[in-house]
Design a protein around this motif. Structure first.
Motif, PDB file in Angstrom:
ATOM      1  N   GLY A  34       0.796  -1.235   0.000  1.00  0.00           N
ATOM      2  CA  GLY A  34       0.000   0.000   0.000  1.00  0.00           C
ATOM      3  C   GLY A  34       0.819   1.270   0.000  1.00  0.00           C
ATOM      4  N   CYS A  35       2.029   1.218  -0.547  1.00  0.00           N
ATOM      5  CA  CYS A  35       2.892   2.410  -0.523  1.00  0.00           C
ATOM      6  C   CYS A  35       2.369   3.526  -1.427  1.00  0.00           C
ATOM      7  N   GLY A  36       1.603   3.157  -2.453  1.00  0.00           N
ATOM      8  CA  GLY A  36       1.028   4.163  -3.346  1.00  0.00           C
ATOM      9  C   GLY A  36       1.944   4.617  -4.470  1.00  0.00           C
ATOM     10  N   ASN A  37       3.119   4.030  -4.587  1.00  0.00           N
ATOM     11  CA  ASN A  37       4.041   4.456  -5.651  1.00  0.00           C
ATOM     12  C   ASN A  37       3.414   4.323  -7.035  1.00  0.00           C
ATOM     13  N   CYS A  38       2.760   3.205  -7.287  1.00  0.00           N
ATOM     14  CA  CYS A  38       2.166   2.981  -8.611  1.00  0.00           C
ATOM     15  C   CYS A  38       1.070   4.005  -8.889  1.00  0.00           C
ATOM     16  N   VAL A  39       0.306   4.353  -7.862  1.00  0.00           N
ATOM     17  CA  VAL A  39      -0.774   5.334  -8.019  1.00  0.00           C
ATOM     18  C   VAL A  39      -0.192   6.689  -8.400  1.00  0.00           C
ATOM     19  N   LYS A  40       0.894   7.063  -7.712  1.00  0.00           N
ATOM     20  CA  LYS A  40       1.496   8.388  -7.944  1.00  0.00           C
ATOM     21  C   LYS A  40       2.178   8.465  -9.301  1.00  0.00           C
ATOM     22  N   ILE A  41       2.782   7.388  -9.736  1.00  0.00           N
ATOM     23  CA  ILE A  41       3.637   7.473 -10.924  1.00  0.00           C
ATOM     24  C   ILE A  41       2.891   7.217 -12.235  1.00  0.00           C
ATOM     25  N   CYS A  42       1.793   6.522 -12.198  1.00  0.00           N
ATOM     26  CA  CYS A  42       1.106   6.164 -13.454  1.00  0.00           C
ATOM     27  C   CYS A  42       0.608   7.420 -14.162  1.00  0.00           C
ATOM     28  N   PRO A  43       1.057   7.659 -15.381  1.00  0.00           N
ATOM     29  CA  PRO A  43       0.682   8.908 -16.065  1.00  0.00           C
ATOM     30  C   PRO A  43      -0.765   8.950 -16.526  1.00  0.00           C
ATOM     31  N   VAL A  44      -1.438   7.809 -16.521  1.00  0.00           N
ATOM     32  CA  VAL A  44      -2.824   7.808 -16.998  1.00  0.00           C
ATOM     33  C   VAL A  44      -3.830   7.462 -15.889  1.00  0.00           C
ATOM     34  N   GLY A  45      -3.368   7.428 -14.648  1.00  0.00           N
ATOM     35  CA  GLY A  45      -4.285   7.193 -13.528  1.00  0.00           C
ATOM     36  C   GLY A  45      -4.931   5.829 -13.530  1.00  0.00           C
ATOM     37  N   ALA A  46      -4.162   4.809 -13.924  1.00  0.00           N
ATOM     38  CA  ALA A  46      -4.745   3.466 -14.023  1.00  0.00           C
ATOM     39  C   ALA A  46      -4.814   2.750 -12.670  1.00  0.00           C
ATOM     40  N   LYS A  48      -4.621  -1.227  -0.402  1.00  0.00           N
ATOM     41  CA  LYS A  48      -4.034  -2.061  -1.451  1.00  0.00           C
ATOM     42  C   LYS A  48      -4.233  -1.360  -2.786  1.00  0.00           C
ATOM     43  N   ALA A  49      -3.270  -1.492  -3.669  1.00  0.00           N
ATOM     44  CA  ALA A  49      -3.407  -0.908  -5.002  1.00  0.00           C
ATOM     45  C   ALA A  49      -4.297  -1.793  -5.863  1.00  0.00           C
ATOM     46  N   VAL A  50      -5.105  -1.140  -6.655  1.00  0.00           N
ATOM     47  CA  VAL A  50      -6.003  -1.852  -7.570  1.00  0.00           C
ATOM     48  C   VAL A  50      -5.851  -1.207  -8.941  1.00  0.00           C
ATOM     49  N   ILE A  51      -5.669  -2.037  -9.955  1.00  0.00           N
ATOM     50  CA  ILE A  51      -5.575  -1.492 -11.302  1.00  0.00           C
ATOM     51  C   ILE A  51      -6.968  -1.455 -11.924  1.00  0.00           C
ATOM     52  N   ALA A  52      -7.198  -0.442 -12.746  1.00  0.00           N
ATOM     53  CA  ALA A  52      -8.516  -0.281 -13.364  1.00  0.00           C
ATOM     54  C   ALA A  52      -8.855  -1.496 -14.218  1.00  0.00           C
ATOM     55  N   LYS A  53     -10.133  -1.860 -14.204  1.00  0.00           N
ATOM     56  CA  LYS A  53     -10.563  -3.004 -15.014  1.00  0.00           C
ATOM     57  C   LYS A  53     -10.283  -2.753 -16.491  1.00  0.00           C
ATOM     58  N   ASP A  54     -10.376  -1.493 -16.907  1.00  0.00           N
ATOM     59  CA  ASP A  54     -10.150  -1.174 -18.326  1.00  0.00           C
ATOM     60  C   ASP A  54      -8.729  -0.648 -18.575  1.00  0.00           C
ATOM     61  N   TYR A  55      -7.778  -1.127 -17.787  1.00  0.00           N
ATOM     62  CA  TYR A  55      -6.413  -0.614 -17.933  1.00  0.00           C
ATOM     63  C   TYR A  55      -5.853  -0.841 -19.339  1.00  0.00           C
ATOM     64  N   ARG A  56      -6.329  -1.881 -20.013  1.00  0.00           N
ATOM     65  CA  ARG A  56      -5.801  -2.160 -21.367  1.00  0.00           C
ATOM     66  C   ARG A  56      -6.114  -1.018 -22.323  1.00  0.00           C
ATOM     67  N   GLU A  57      -7.201  -0.294 -22.034  1.00  0.00           N
ATOM     68  CA  GLU A  57      -7.561   0.849 -22.888  1.00  0.00           C
ATOM     69  C   GLU A  57      -6.895   2.134 -22.420  1.00  0.00           C
ATOM     70  N   LYS A  58      -6.368   2.159 -21.187  1.00  0.00           N
ATOM     71  CA  LYS A  58      -5.779   3.378 -20.638  1.00  0.00           C
ATOM     72  C   LYS A  58      -4.252   3.367 -20.682  1.00  0.00           C
ATOM     73  N   CYS A  59      -3.673   2.214 -20.429  1.00  0.00           N
ATOM     74  CA  CYS A  59      -2.235   2.093 -20.216  1.00  0.00           C
ATOM     75  C   CYS A  59      -1.447   2.473 -21.465  1.00  0.00           C
ATOM     76  N   VAL A  60      -0.369   3.229 -21.274  1.00  0.00           N
ATOM     77  CA  VAL A  60       0.506   3.589 -22.399  1.00  0.00           C
ATOM     78  C   VAL A  60       1.811   2.785 -22.365  1.00  0.00           C
ATOM     79  N   GLU A  61       1.810   1.720 -21.566  1.00  0.00           N
ATOM     80  CA  GLU A  61       2.908   0.744 -21.555  1.00  0.00           C
ATOM     81  C   GLU A  61       4.264   1.350 -21.199  1.00  0.00           C
ATOM     82  N   CYS A  62       4.261   2.274 -20.247  1.00  0.00           N
ATOM     83  CA  CYS A  62       5.533   2.897 -19.846  1.00  0.00           C
ATOM     84  C   CYS A  62       6.317   2.008 -18.891  1.00  0.00           C
ATOM     85  N   GLY A  63       5.638   1.103 -18.182  1.00  0.00           N
ATOM     86  CA  GLY A  63       6.312   0.215 -17.237  1.00  0.00           C
ATOM     87  C   GLY A  63       6.657   0.868 -15.912  1.00  0.00           C
TER      88      GLY A  63
END
Ligand code: SF4
Ligand code: SF4
Length: 90
Positions: free
Chosen positions: A29-41, A48-63
């Motif tokens: 639950g550190c929140g790093n992924c929430v803070k760093i994701c450029p598209v708010g996925a 706990k971190a949860v990724i959006a159900k529609d992340y495949r349509e949002k993600c720009v594959e930055c890693g």
């Protein structure tokens, strides 16, 4: 740059299938992924971190989510060849 503007820089090809896998049991639950994701996925829900159900349509594959997770709770791979985002500019 606004999220919608960022999304306009890519087009999407084919069906990617799942290319990000989260291991919820490892999430601290550190929140790093929430803070760093450029598209708010990512969002934090009950520490706990949860990724959006529609992340495949949002993600720009930055890693970045994968790189930022010190708990090794995120697996990332590029989608199979010929699928996923294609950067149109930049
Ligand atoms: S970076 Fe990893 S440990 Fe931190 S909230 Fe995201 S998934 Fe959980
Ligand atoms: S790979 Fe990048 S855009 Fe996709 S969910 Fe992770 S941080 Fe967000």
């Amino acid at each position: 740059m606004a999220i919608d503007d960022l999304r306009k820089l890519v087009k999407r090809a084919g069906k990617t299938g799942d290319f990000i896998i989260q291991h919820v049991d490892r999430c601290v639950g550190c929140g790093n992924c929430v803070k760093i994701c450029p598209v708010g996925a990512w969002q934090l829900y009950q520490k706990k971190a949860v990724i959006a159900k529609d992340y495949r349509e949002k993600c720009v594959e930055c890693g970045s989510c994968w790189l930022s997770c010190d708990a090794d709770a995120i697996e990332f791979r590029y989608p199979d060849g010929g699928t996923g985002v294609v950067w149109e500019y930049g």
